[in-house]
Structure formats: structure tokens, C-alpha cells
Scaffold this active site. Structure first.
Site, short mmCIF file in Angstrom:
data_model
loop_
_atom_site.label_atom_id
_atom_site.label_comp_id
_atom_site.label_asym_id
_atom_site.label_seq_id
_atom_site.Cartn_x
_atom_site.Cartn_y
_atom_site.Cartn_z
N TRP A 38 3.56 -8.10 4.80
CA TRP A 38 2.74 -6.97 4.34
C TRP A 38 2.45 -6.03 5.51
O TRP A 38 1.53 -5.23 5.44
CB TRP A 38 1.43 -7.49 3.78
CG TRP A 38 1.49 -8.09 2.41
CD1 TRP A 38 1.13 -7.47 1.23
CD2 TRP A 38 1.90 -9.41 2.03
NE1 TRP A 38 1.31 -8.33 0.17
CE2 TRP A 38 1.77 -9.52 0.62
CE3 TRP A 38 2.39 -10.52 2.74
CZ2 TRP A 38 2.09 -10.69 -0.08
CZ3 TRP A 38 2.71 -11.67 2.04
CH2 TRP A 38 2.56 -11.76 0.66
N CYS A 59 4.05 -9.33 -3.55
CA CYS A 59 3.79 -10.10 -4.77
C CYS A 59 4.78 -9.87 -5.91
O CYS A 59 5.21 -10.80 -6.57
CB CYS A 59 2.36 -9.90 -5.26
SG CYS A 59 2.01 -8.30 -5.98
N HIS A 103 -2.07 -7.16 -8.64
CA HIS A 103 -1.36 -8.35 -8.18
C HIS A 103 -0.47 -8.83 -9.33
O HIS A 103 -0.90 -8.86 -10.48
CB HIS A 103 -2.35 -9.44 -7.77
CG HIS A 103 -1.68 -10.72 -7.35
ND1 HIS A 103 -0.63 -10.74 -6.47
CD2 HIS A 103 -1.89 -12.01 -7.71
CE1 HIS A 103 -0.23 -12.00 -6.30
NE2 HIS A 103 -0.97 -12.79 -7.04
N ASP A 132 2.10 -18.76 -9.81
CA ASP A 132 2.05 -17.68 -8.83
C ASP A 132 2.65 -18.18 -7.53
O ASP A 132 2.20 -19.17 -6.97
CB ASP A 132 0.59 -17.26 -8.62
CG ASP A 132 0.44 -16.02 -7.74
OD1 ASP A 132 1.44 -15.59 -7.15
OD2 ASP A 132 -0.67 -15.48 -7.66
N TYR A 137 -1.48 -1.98 -0.95
CA TYR A 137 -1.82 -2.36 -2.32
C TYR A 137 -2.71 -3.59 -2.36
O TYR A 137 -3.32 -3.92 -3.36
CB TYR A 137 -0.57 -2.57 -3.18
CG TYR A 137 0.06 -3.93 -3.09
CD1 TYR A 137 -0.20 -4.91 -4.05
CD2 TYR A 137 0.92 -4.25 -2.05
CE1 TYR A 137 0.39 -6.16 -3.98
CE2 TYR A 137 1.51 -5.49 -1.97
CZ TYR A 137 1.24 -6.44 -2.94
OH TYR A 137 1.82 -7.68 -2.85
#
Lengths: 730, 730
Positions: free
Chosen positions: A297, A333, A392, A415, A575
């Protein structure tokens, strides 16, 4: 017809190379090799004697001999019907559990049911064993049946067609087939023939299978659709992008099985969809276990592909499997969720990608996200640590939950995005969506975490002069504002928020939150006076390069005059809600593109405005938050030529640099399920105002409706997409 | 008096060294540094201004100044009473949650409650924050209180004694103390003084604490006792060994906190006993996460300490923490359980080591252990893969389970021994013992696995001529035969099998097994005719070097003659049930030491006899199993001298080689809680019949009853122990 195995003696401990060896031999720990590979094959003996034989070769010729085995895998043959596996690009037979398939055996003479005894033997992995489900003999006679049923469908001359029905809990993977014939001296079997190998998958069409989904349209979408839409942006300004899941592409099924091998997952667990999805949630990320995707990220993607740049899962999965398990760089994600979705659909587990807008993260499953204001009601960025992701993405997969009490089957959250501060939780789920909705978060797996992602309160604290914090406002509706997934069989959105939550403010919602508190979720209980003034930031539609005004709307519910000291902070955010460079304003003002945000935008161009203030007359704190998404330019994708299978067609991707500066090192990617494998193109420079056009040819492989998806990426501009729909004729 | 933090800007992504970086910067992922270290300290400012100051130094002298802070940690002082922390060997104050402790603050003048505003500030970790529980101000006035209560106990001249009561969910770890004084210009605070640091632990004496255990004797045993007994051997021939948990030894508490730092466990989770024990179950083993102990069952321990050789936990924990987290070699189940027990007791969580005799393992939580016989009823070693451990040690810890419905608090199973074939399950628990007993295995964590360990059926299959398997016998009582732990406050055994299971054959037991099946546990349902012949192998008491007879006892329940073809297989096994060299007999015979087993014994000398056979008249299969433990010689430990604190005493350890061969490279270890730190001695050779005597001096550090524990270890002879009890006078 025997549970053969690699008869390895426990190997003696090899002296370790380093002074402090981490891995040691498991002699003394486990009996025999660990059976967790679908790729390794056990040695299966061609002749397995019953007892000591008389000298000389056994007189086998008088018994049944096998000339040919045919698994009927050609497109028009019986096994390609009903199993819904016709789209897989594969050289092998692929069938689904519990539905009969047929194989043709040609003997050297007509088969005599009363005398001849044979079995079709299915073998998976290095150490086949009947009691572990890795060796299954299938018998042709009614009287003698194993866990898989067999029957003679047809006999004609020397040819026997046999129907085989697998059990609903059988292992999902690639099996080898042998035919074993019983002779008085032992079992004689065919040689290994790789061309008769078959894949057995989960079967959402079968009521007996735990993944049964009783809705043909949903199955078409969540198992058979290779094309998807992933939602992002903000809840009141939703953006979308297309994704090629590519679950039927050549090599993808093998890659999915390889992921379980790499995870060292015992074969005997691979018939259990709960265990398969849990292992996959851990293996899709590279934390701990050299899984598929490396998360990044940071904004610096020099040594890999920027997460925003991918257009599909195929390249990622083939790269991972092709390198024998080197993690692929990089993911955020939606990449985790998209590749996970490919894994699910490829194995036959109904799966979909969902997007939760304003997702509470990294807060260890408690229900509070803390925002700290100073004495004057101004945001204290240094003390505000919790982050609320703008959105997400995670996955839902559909299954019965035999491990839980009734009522918790159906859609389950899984997830694969690693959660940094939830100790060691680099896997998540399956967590029952129904359990989350009803606050029954005491059931595995990880339901409290998912519950917090959609139900946390945002707590505003005012920091006192003496350093203590006072709760001044609780916003219970910000987090989990909306959960979206793609609609079934068309390109619209489907709002599934009501599957996660009862309506805000309803008595059911209150009961659910109380239930969750019983299970240890902490909530803020401060009872605060209702403020008589409200503030709001209206939604804005901004394209990159625009100047725009931020306005505030106040509502005074009292009948008196109110004066407010108001601060607005605009921050360019990732984000994930993490701030990048700051753009500070005091009170509403115009935001200028080249002055305020041009050089500060990060890859997903979001500006997060928080306004906070204090009513002079009452001392009350008022707050509002808004994420403004700066819309990027789009790619224009155009197709020419005759849209028919195997005809040559052309596609062009056009882009114009709308900025006043050069774009450097620009990467374009494009792919289309069933019509074009992924392709890349690089431009070292696109000058201001200049257009580029990238043209490629392709030949559609199969008929039907599909898309071509393209992305553009460079350090200064990310998340630029384009797509076009087309229908290919036969 | 402020939530200070390390004001780090998110650091830019450093270019990774390797082409495929595994770990990348988390800029964009998380706001600020991760707070998962108790050792890092945040910078706390000595002066924190409220606003812009006038030029020149602020005129602080007129306000309260602090001369001294005393945390009253000397032995006779108030804080050493009631907190049950007097045994810790530490330079710091150690207190337990929710019980008041006192500190003395000396000001430069008498404290004036109406005018002077100050707070005692507790700070833990690098980024203290009130809302995360890592910064807690405690105020002296009734009107103004934070989550920890404060009160003035006494004021005399310039000295104020303040009472401080922590909250029942506060973080367990090491805190720093500051005193902050409010001035009109800002907050002025004391400098960091490491000597005033305090440790706050769980408090099983407090009804408010989730670890509350309402039984003083149990608390004395499971929190305060440093000496333990661990059971091993066979259920009908139980052996025991002493263990020095040493939870109060110097450095052990820091090592336990270091384990959580090394696990990267967020500080904000460390007040939650459920999360603490779950993280520890993962961190005690080195799989995945560089945890404390490397498992090794191979018999080759060249590069580390053999698991049988350890006499206590202290050396292991200090070695791990001293090396900043290099895993210690080697452990088997009781070493994991013993070190875990030290961790629990050290932090104030009631803990005990339990031993389950005949523990089903590595079978993925299904309820079947498969034993394959051939056509004649003879054991087929090559096809029998499941292993039943002769015994397995795990831990129980006591806590409320706020995450589950009522009824599942109390003792919880945690297990740090890595389970090889349970995918990725290198942690286990906490699983409620009550949930296991009632078959409520749908609740976290890992209850189905524990349920299988005590409830699996042993299934005997006969392998048919055509390779298929037929169930011939189901033994539902073999696994989980007995669960033992040390008795409370004396050295006897305590059978706690009834806490895990209802009586065999009771209606409750049947209901529980049905419940477990509802939750997906698979059981064998074949209904088999009761055999009218039973066979049994009686228990034998064998010392190493003995010859012995294996006899079989048959019971014929029919009134007819029965003839049996019987095979007996005797196999030297590891305690994990994994076979080593085979010693084969056909039908009962004498076992000769030097012929049959001398050179074949592995470290824990067990011989596993299985007898299987077929009744000629009925075709029924009869089976029996028995583990014979070959008892090793013992060490003789003798103490001389006057047993008083600080007096010099002598201890001698004697051993005679009872074998006809040399013992080479013999290692001896010895330690005694409170009286002697661990010591080692090596003998390169002990000739047959020769005796050695190892003498050491020691000076008891404190009064009370204790033990000296010694072990002897060499490749040819392991698991030789000796101990002596002694009571030290003041």
C-alpha cells in the site's frame, strides 16, 4: 484394487546444515510421509500378488485383459453434459461430485459378469488409502459397492460402459484411474495413463453437495461467470471496474490445486469446503506462508505490478504456479478478493466479490473507531490513529455449515487481505453472514472481526486541556454504510447491506448490538445531548484537473441564532483512509487543481474532508465527513472486425494525456475472457495533450457475450480503466 | 497528562534489497507505527504547552514541583501485601489488576487540593493513547476520575500518598510512571525514572478480573506453585517427573512479555486473556513465527538439548529472550506444555499441565483412528498410518469466556505442540473444557480438535483379498483413556477425565457423541456382532535389562470350544505411537533383553503390543493393545548441610551404569526453585557397572518447601530422573 502406498521407511534424521536447525526430521513424530500433495503420485503396482507365488511367471493370460480405457472427454460426449464444465480449457475430463459420469472399458473379450471381477480404481496423491478417501475402488456389480457407486450402463462386444457416481464429500482434485482385475494369484492392473486422469470438483447443482446453491441464475453468475465488476470509490459516488476472473483459462485449475499443495493442506481435508476456503484465505496472501500475493500500500511498486494495474486473475495465478510458488507483487484488497473469487469459482464453490463502504479496520475487533479533536474542535491528526477504509473488498462463498447449529449456512465471508494489527490473523473466515447479521458472533471463524467491519461506531473525542479525552459525538451509521456486489447476470449493482445489518435505528438492530456486547464487543455508552445544529458536506462530482468548491450545509433545529467556529480539513488519502499529503483549509473555500492537489494525489485519488466545529452559544461539537473521489480520465476501447469464433479482429485502446505535464513510463494492460489472453504495452512518455492508440489483433476462442478490459498505469496516474462489451457469434 | 506519541511521519518506502521483496513499507496501509512492543518507549515531553507561549522561559517556579516519587516496592511495604507478587525476583514493583496499590509523591511544598492539579500518568509502549489503554492518567480528586481510580490516602507535610486502582481489563505488562502538573502555560511532568516502572499482572484473586478463580488452594497451586509434576508413561503404568516452572525467577517475567512483543501482539489486546493465551499457543512453538521452542521427535538431538533432558522452564525462557528470539532446541509435548505453564502462571493466569493417555493425533479432527489388518487378522504396519500417542500433554488455563454464551467459562484447553497434519494449525485453543464435555464443539477455538483427541474411536479394518476394507472391530474406549493433572497442594495425581467426558456407556455420553456428529464429526456406524471371545494383555512391570513374558488372557463367553489363530506384534514405539525398530513375535513368548530390545529402545522406552487374531469357528476378529513401559534406572539425589536461607549446602547426584556397555557423552542437569539455578555436568564415559557422583554447593535464597530436580541423558539412555524434597528454614 489395493490401497498402495510409497513404502518409505521413516528416513533417518539428516544432520542439519546450520547450527540451529529450524526444521527437523519427523521420524518419531508421524507414521509415514505427510499426504498433502495432489501433484505427487504414489507408485501403484501393476501386479499385486495375494500370497507367495509358485516359481515362474503367473499364468495370467486366461484372465480378463484390458485393451483400452476411454473417459469420454470429447466435447460432444456424455461427460461434457450436465457437469457444467464445458468452459474449462483443459486436456482432461473434469466432472462434479455426486453426478454420474461414464467411462468406456474395452476388454480383450466380452465381459462375463458372473466370472470376471474388476474394479475402476481412483487414486489421488502419494499414499492412497481407502480410509482416507485417497483410494477408491468402484465396482460394477450391485452386490459389491464402495463409497462411490458403480453400474454397468451398456455392454457391447468387448466394450463395457460404466457409470460412476462419486460421493458428495469426496476429495476435490485430480485423480488417476486404474482398472484392476482380480485373478486367483493377485490383482492385475492397467499401467498409469495420464490421459485418463480426471478432475473432480465441487457441485453447486447437486442438493447432496454442501455447496449446493438452489438458484440457477445465481449459479450462472457465481460459478460460471468469468467476468466481474468490482465496486470502489465512495458510497455516494460509486466507481466500478471490470475484472477477468478467468477461472476456465488453461492452467488456472492446476494453479488452484497447486495453492493447496503449497499450503501443505492434507488431501483428506480437500473434500471439506469449510477447510478449503479457510486455507485459501490464508494462502492468497504471502504473510507467513509464501502465499499468492504480496500486499503493498506504499505507492512504490517499482519491483512489481501496481495493484491498480491488473485487469484479471489469470496472469497472477499462472505466474504463481509457474514459478512454483513465488509470491506475486503486488496486491491491495480488491486484487486479493478477485483472485480468491477465481479460486472459488474454479473449484466449483459459488463465490462473489463484495465491497463494504467505510470499512472499520485494524481495530482488533472492538466496535470503536476513535477520532480525536483538540479543545476547539479541530481534528488532531497526530492523535487519530484508527483508519476507516473508504471501501474494502472481501469475498462471499456459499456453503452449508455442518460445523455450526442450523441457520448459519448460506453466504459466508472469507477475506484474504492481511489484517495488520489483528494478531496473527492473516486469514479470515468463513464467517456466516447470517451470524454477523444476528450478532451471533460466538461462532467460528472470525465473526467478531467481520461484525466490527460493518458495525463500528465512530467516536469523536475532545481532548481536554489536561490531556484527558471526552466523548463529544458518536456516529453509529458511518461505518458499513453500504455493501455492494454485482447483480446476477447483468451489469448492475446489487445492494446487499440488508444481509449484513438490520435497518439503522430498528429495534432488531439494537438487539443485535446488545447481543454482540454480550460476546465481549466494547461499545461507547456515553449519552450525549442531541446537537441542535447539523452540518453536512454535499457530494461533489469532480474530474481530475477540475477546480471545485467545498460548501457546507448547516441546519439549525433550534429557534435561536447559532454561531459556529468551523474547521474543514481536506486530506488526500489512500483508500485505506490513511492520510498522505495534507491540503488544509480554514472554513469553506475553493480547491484549485494545480495549487492544492495536483502533486499530492495518491493512486486512488480521494480527498477526505472532515469538518468539525463548535457552536459558540452551546459549546456543542458538530462534525461531518465526506470522501470526494477525483474521477480519472478513461481509456477508450474500440473493436473492429467480424465478431465470430476464430475470425481475426482488431482492438484499439486510446488515451489522451489531459495534464499539463508529461506522463512517464506508462504501462497498459488488456485482456478478454475467451477472446484474448492478457497483453502488455509500455510507453516511455506521453506528452501533455498527446494521444496514443494501441492496437492489437485477436481471434475469439468461443462464442458468447464477453468484454475486453484495459488498464493504464504510471506513477503519476493510476486506476485508469476502459472496457468494451462484445458478443461473439459461432 | 497527555496522550503523547512518537510523532513519526509515515516513512517513505525504502527500495527493497532483493528483486522480489516480501515485506514492504506500510505507508498508505496504516496510520502510524504499529503498537505491539512493550519494550519500546514513546517520547514523553517534559513540558507540553497549551498554546503559543510568550517569549522567554515560562515562569514555572510558582507551581507545584516534584522532588521524589516512591512506588513502595520494598519487601515490608504496603504494595508487597495482598498482591501475591512477593515471590517474584525483580527490581520493580509488581502488582495485580483491580487491587489498589500506593505510591508516595514528595512535592516541594505541601499539596493544596483546591489549587494544585496533578495526575499520575501510566504509559505503556511507543505510542501512548488514552482510547487504546496505553496512556492512563490517574487523578487524586473525587470529581475527576479516569478509567483507573485514584485517591489521596494520606497527606503529611510535603508528602502525598496516593492509592491507585487499575481497571479489570487493563493491559498486562510493564508501565512507566510520570507525574504531570497542570500550569496555566501547559503540563509539566517528571523525567523518566526507570526505577519507578511497574508491572501489572492478571489477578485471579479479584472477582472483577476474567481470570478470577474462586478457590484459594487452587490459586496457590495453579498460580503460585513453581514446582510441578508431569505425568507420562501408560494409563495403567503412570510415570511422573518433576518440573521447575520457575515463574518467579529473575528475568522470566520479562521473557514472557518479550514473547508477546516477538509475536507482534498489539498492546491494546494484552488485557484480554483469551487473546493472550491464543497468541501464546502459537508463539510457544517455532512453526511459522520464530516462537520459543523447536519441536524434534527424531531421536537425533545433536544440535540442541534433548527434550527429555530439561528439568525446568527457566533456562529455556532466558535463553530465548537473551538471544532476542532465537528458537530453543528441542521440545516435545511436555516441554511445550511446561513452558506454556510458566508463561501462564507468571502473568497471573491460573494454569496447569494435563496429560491425556492415548491421545488421538494428526487425524484432522475426525473421530476415527484406523488400524488395518490383513486377511488373517495380522496387523498391516505399512497401511496403518494413524498414530495414537501413548500420552499427550497440554495446558489448561482458567478464565471467563465473554466471547461465548454462558456456561463455557472455567478451564480451557490450550496446546502449543504443533499438529503436523491439521492444516496450518500451529496454535490450539483456548477451547472450553465444558464445551468439549458436552459436545458443543461449534464454539471457538479448536474445540473439534480437542474433542477428537479424547473421543476418537479406534477402528480395525480387515483388508479383503480384492483390496477393500471391512470394519471388523470398533474400540470406543481406547482413546482418551484417562486425563491426569497434579493434585492441588500435594504431590498426588488428580484424575480429571470426568471433566472431559461423561462415563463410557452412559446415556449422556451417547448424546454428546450424537451432538458432535451433528457438528460434522464423522464416526463409524458399522454395527458389529459382539464377539464371544475376548483377549487381553495384562499389565507388566518391567525395568530396563529385564527379560519378561508376554501372556495373553482369553475369555470365552460362549459355551462352546473356540480356537484362535493369534498374532502378537511387539514394536518399540516413540511416545507418539510411531514405530521404531520392530520386535516381532508370533504367539506369546518370552522377551529377552539383550536379544530382543536392548539396541532397539528409543528415548522413551515403550513397547507397544498389539495382538490380533481370528476365531476359527466363527471367523470373528479379536484384538487387544497394550503399551509396556520399560522403567529406566533413577538418579539418587541427596542433600547435606543445614537447610537455612543463605547457608551453604551440598547436593550429590549419584548414578550407576546398569548396562553391559559404556554410556558415552552423558549430560546431567540439576536445578531447584528458590535454591539453585540450573547447573550442568558432562561425563564423556561411564563404564558398565561404574558409579558417578556429581556434587554441587548451593545457598537457598528463600524459605519454604522445595525440590532439587536432576536429569541424566545420553544417546543410549534417556529420561532418567531423580529428585529430593527439602524444606528451608528462615
Amino acid at each position: 484394487m489395493a490401497d498402495q502406498e510409497a513404502r518409505e521407511n521413516p528416513t533417518p534424521a539428516a544432520p542439519p546444515a546450520a547450527a540451529r536447525p529450524k526444521r527437523v526430521s519427523h521420524r518419531g513424530r508421524t507414521a509415514g510421509a505427510k499426504v498433502s500433495s495432489n501433484q505427487q503420485e504414489g507408485k501403484v503396482e501393476e501386479f499385486e500378488p495375494f500370497m507367495l507365488l509358485p516359481r515362474g511367471p503367473p499364468p495370467l493370460k486366461e484372465f480378463l485383459d484390458i485393451w483400452d480405457v476411454d473417459v469420454l472427454k470429447r466435447p460432444q460426449e456424455i461427460n461434457k453434459q450436465g457437469h457444467h464444465t464445458h468452459l474449462y480449457s483443459s486436456d482432461f475430463l473434469i466432472v462434479r461430485r455426486t453426478l454420474e459420469f461414464q467411462i468406456k472399458i474395452t476388454f480383450d473379450r466380452p465381459y462375463k459378469p458372473a466370472e470376471d471381477k474388476f474394479a475402476v480404481e481412483f487414486v489421488i496423491g502419494p499414499s492412497p488409502q481407502y480410509s482416507k478417501g485417497t483410494y477408491i475402488p468402484v465396482f460394477p456389480s450391485e452386490e459389491r459397492q464402495s463409497v462411490w457407486r458403480g453400474r454397468i450402463v451398456e455392454t457391447s462386444d468387448n466394450v463395457v460402459t460404466m457409470g460412476i457416481t462419486t460421493s458428495p464429500e469426496c476429495i476435490v482434485g485430480k485423480y488417476m484411474i486404474y482398472i484392476g482385475v482380480v485373478t486367483p494369484y493377485g490383482i492385475r492392473r492397467t499401467r498409469r495413463d495420464p490421459s485418463t486422469d480426471i478432475y473432480i470438483l465441487f457441485n453447486p447443482w447437486s442438493p447432496a453437495d454442501p455447496v449446493f446453491l438452489d438458484d440457477e441464475e445465481e449459479r450462472e453468475e457465481c460459478v460460471m461467470n468469468e467476468l466481474g465488476i468490482i465496486y470502489h470509490g465512495a458510497y455516494d459516488d460509486v466507481s466500478e471496474r471490470a475484472w477477468n476472473y478467468g477461472q476456465f483459462e488453461f492452467g488456472v485449475l492446476d494453479a488452484c490445486l497447486f495453492i493447496m499443495d503449497k499450503a501443505d493442506m492434507p488431501l483428506s481435508n480437500r473434500g471439506d469446503v469449510i477447510k478449503v476456503t479457510r486455507v485459501a484465505s490464508a494462502m492468497l496472501n504471502s504473510r507467513d506462508d509464501d502465499g499468492v500475493l504480496v500486499g503493498n500500500w506504499s505507492g512504490d511498486y517499482t519491483y512489481g505490478v501496481p495493484p491498480t494495474s491488473w485487469t484479471g486473475s489469470v496472469e497472477i495465478l499462472l505466474d504463481y504456479a509457474g514459478s512454483r510458488g513465488t509470491p506475486v507483487c503486488y496486491a491491495q484488497c480488491w486484487v486479493y478478493a478477485a483472485v480468491f473469487n477465481t479460486f472459488l469459482r474454479c473449484l466449483g464453490i459459488p463465490g462473489r466479490v463484495v465491497t463494504n463502504f467505510f470499512s472499520a479496520h485494524d481495530n482488533d475487533g472492538n466496535l470503536k473507531m476513535d477520532i480525536i479533536l483538540d479543545e476547539n474542535g479541530k481534528l488532531d491528526r497526530n492523535r487519530t490513529k484508527d483508519s476507516i477504509w473508504n471501501y474494502h473488498c472481501w469475498n462471499e462463498c456459499f456453503m452449508a455449515r455442518s460445523d455450526l447449529p442450523p441457520g448459519f449456512g448460506g453466504w459466508q465471508v472469507v477475506d484474504a487481505t492481511p489484517q495488520e494489527t489483528s494478531d496473527g490473523m492473516f486469514r479470515c473466515g468463513p464467517a456466516s453472514v447470517a451470524a454477523v447479521k444476528h450478532g451471533q458472533i460466538c461462532y467460528p471463524f472470525d465473526a467478531p472481526f467481520v461484525f466490527a467491519e460493518v458495525n463500528s461506531d465512530v467516536i469523536f473525542y475532545r481532548r481536554q486541556k489536561d490531556g484527558t479525552l471526552e466523548v463529544v459525538k458518536v456516529n453509529p451509521t458511518h461505518v458499513g454504510r453500504m455493501v455492494l456486489t454485482k447483480a446476477v447476470l447483468h451489469d448492475g449493482r446489487r445492494d446487499i447491506t440488508d444481509q449484513y445489518k438490520f435497518p439503522e435505528g430498528s429495534p432488531e438492530e439494537r438487539r443485535v448490538l446488545e447481543k454482540a456486547e454480550e460476546f465481549g464487543c466494547q461499545r461507547e455508552k456515553a449519552s450525549l445531548p442531541q446537537s441542535d445544529v447539523e452540518v453536512e458536506i454535499p457530494t461533489l462530482d469532480v474530474r481530475v484537473g477540475d477546480n471545485f468548491d467545498v460548501t457546507l450545509q448547516f441546519k439549525n433545529h433550534s429557534d435561536q441564532r447559532r454561531t459556529a467556529d468551523v474547521y474543514v480539513t481536506g486530506t488526500v488519502v489512500y483508500y485505506t483512509g490513511v492520510p498522505s499529503a495534507e491540503v488544509v483549509f480554514k472554513t469553506p473555500k475553493s480547491v484549485k487543481y494545480d495549487v492544492d492537489y495536483m502533486h499530492k494525489l495518491v493512486e486512488q485519488a480521494n480527498i477526505h474532508f472532515i469538518t468539525t466545529g463548535k457552536i459558540k452559544e452551546t459549546g456543542q461539537i458538530i462534525t461531518a465527513m465526506k470522501v470526494i473521489t477525483i474521477h480519472n480520465p478513461k481509456l477508450i476501447v474500440k473493436v473492429t472486425g467480424s465478431p465470430r469464433v476464430s475470425e481475426e479482429m482488431y482492438v484499439s485502446v486510446e488515451f489522451t494525456n489531459p495534464f499539463k505535464f508529461n506522463l512517464e513510463n506508462v504501462h497498459l494492460r488488456m485482456e478478454g475472457p475467451g477472446i484474448m489472453p492478457f497483453k502488455r504495452k509500455q510507453y516511455s512518455l506521453i506528452a501533455p495533450g498527446t494521444s496514443i492508440t494501441w492496437t492489437e489483433t485477436f481471434s475469439p476462442r468461443r462464442a458468447g457475450s464477453t468484454k475486453l478490459i484495459a488498464s493504464l498505469d504510471c506513477a503519476a496516474l493510476r486506476q485508469v480503466y476502459g472496457e468494451t462489451e462484445l458478443t461473439i457469434q459461432q
